[in-house]
Design an enzyme around this catalytic site. Structure first.
Site, PDB file in Angstrom:
ATOM      1  N   ALA A  21      50.577   6.513  33.597  1.00 48.35           N
ATOM      2  CA  ALA A  21      50.285   6.833  32.200  1.00 48.35           C
ATOM      3  C   ALA A  21      48.937   6.271  31.789  1.00 48.35           C
ATOM      4  CB  ALA A  21      51.382   6.263  31.306  1.00 48.35           C
ATOM      5  N   CYS A 111      61.004   5.626  36.358  1.00 45.70           N
ATOM      6  CA  CYS A 111      60.429   4.808  35.297  1.00 45.70           C
ATOM      7  C   CYS A 111      61.394   3.692  34.895  1.00 45.70           C
ATOM      8  CB  CYS A 111      60.107   5.676  34.086  1.00 45.70           C
ATOM      9  SG  CYS A 111      59.339   4.749  32.727  1.00 45.70           S
TER      10      CYS A 111
END
Length: 380
Positions: A21, A111
């Site tokens: 990210a 994640c």
């Protein structure tokens, strides 16, 4: 020559850039590709864009669509989906295929961030075996009859008591995934400690009909070669090791193909790379936002170099390309790449209890889609 085949994709190098990210946007991917071509003679691996939330993609949220930007010559175009719902997964994958958004779909089930796991997403979801299988099957169904392969990335499990990777690998392959990738840590470890490469070897023994990729603690070219030798995995996925070192993929490609290692860049060459990164970010985001995005990269680029605290602070506050140019010329271009710049990079964090929805561990065959877990923004 070491290569990797993932469905229709024939890669000359078994090296994959992990989605990160705020990092693996089109600017960073372009830079990695340029440096691999410059230093190793060609671009040969797979570079995956930032994670995109399936629901946000289907709803055509502008920020998410912007994240799916690929370079004009970028191939193959690889996109990672975060998803918790078979129906939304199918719609997103169908959109990717029908609108020719990408050539490859990777699915994120690794994640460990609490805001994700506490709603049943990310690394928490493979515990729900049936739901996990239905999500993978939905993506595969949406891409049937096309050249767009679907791959799946996951962790060893939730914690030491709840390993899910062997089931996840078997289920994903059985539902038609073209490859699986394992980050050899549990969600409770986050990014701390040491990745357990033995679990990659176990997965490779367990899943024999599709490629198995290993991820975790690859910070240098020799790490990738050692992982493949020790585990028998078919390829490696590199994340934090390339922060501030976008030339790492040239080194990895050379090491895995038996070629001489490119000489690490000196500080003058690093300054040129920083400037190119800034230019690419400005093209993608506009100069103001692009230079703000560059700031987090500066400390990684300068790690181990004697740059001075004042100059480092000034570069971490830069907002214009002209300001950056004035600062870069103050670096001594003759300083060689320092040995102490090697090793772990980026966030390490500390292990902890994984936040999960109430009763999440009660029934691994429960197919109820986690409420609200797909509302998160793309990117993580």
């Amino acid at each position: 020559m070491s290569s990797l085949r993932i469905g229709s994709l024939e890669l000359r190098s078994p090296v994959v850039l992990a989605p990160m990210a705020g990092i693996t946007n089109v600017a960073f991917r372009t830079l990695c590709r340029e440096l691999e071509t410059e230093r190793a003679g060609s671009t040969s691996g797979l570079y995956v864009c930032e994670m995109v939330t399936a629901r946000a993609l289907v709803e055509r949220q502008p920020a998410t669509l912007h994240m799916t930007t690929f370079g004009p010559t970028e191939t193959p175009r690889s996109l990672q989906l975060y998803t918790v719902d078979p129906d939304t997964t199918y719609a997103a994958a169908k959109m990717i295929v029908d609108e020719n958004i990408a050539d490859h779909i990777d699915m994120n089930f690794g994640c460990p961030v609490p805001k994700v796991t506490r709603k049943g997403g990310g690394a928490a979801l493979p515990y729900k075996r049936t739901l996990f299988g239905r999500i993978v099957a939905a993506a595969v169904k949406a891409t049937e009859g096309t050249d767009v392969p679907v791959t799946v990335k996951f962790r060893v499990g939730i914690d030491a008591e709840h390993h899910t990777h062997l089931d996840a690998g078997r289920i994903a392959a059985g539902e038609g995934a073209a490859a699986v990738a394992l980050h050899a840590r549990t969600a409770s470890q986050r990014y701390s400690g040491t990745a357990d490469w033995n679990e990659i070897a176990r997965l490779k023994e367990h899943v024999t009909d599709v490629p198995v990729l290993g991820n975790g603690d690859i910070f240098a070219a020799e790490d990738a070669a050692r992982m493949m030798e020790q585990t028998g995995c078919d390829g490696v996925v590199v994340g934090r090791g390339c922060l501030g070192r976008p030339w790492l993929f040239a080194e990895l490609s050379a090491a895995l193909n038996g070629k001489p290692q490119p000489t690490p860049p000196n500080l003058g060459e690093v300054a040129t790379i920083i400037r190119r990164h800034a230019e690419l970010l400005a093209d993608h985001h506009g100069e103001d936002k692009g230079l703000r995005e560059l700031r987090k990269h500066v400390s990684w680029y300068l790690r181990g170099f004697p740059a001075g605290s004042e100059l480092r602070v000034a570069m971490a506050l830069v907002s214009k390309l002209t300001e950056l140019d004035d600062l870069l010329v103050q670096l001594d271009p003759t300083i060689p790449f320092p040995k102490d710049a090697e090793g772990p990079r980026g966030r390490q964090g500390s292990p902890g209890t994984v936040a999960l929805p109430e009763g999440w561990l009660d029934d691994p065959d429960d197919c109820l889609v986690p409420a609200g877990a797909d509302l998160m923004h793309s990117g993580g």
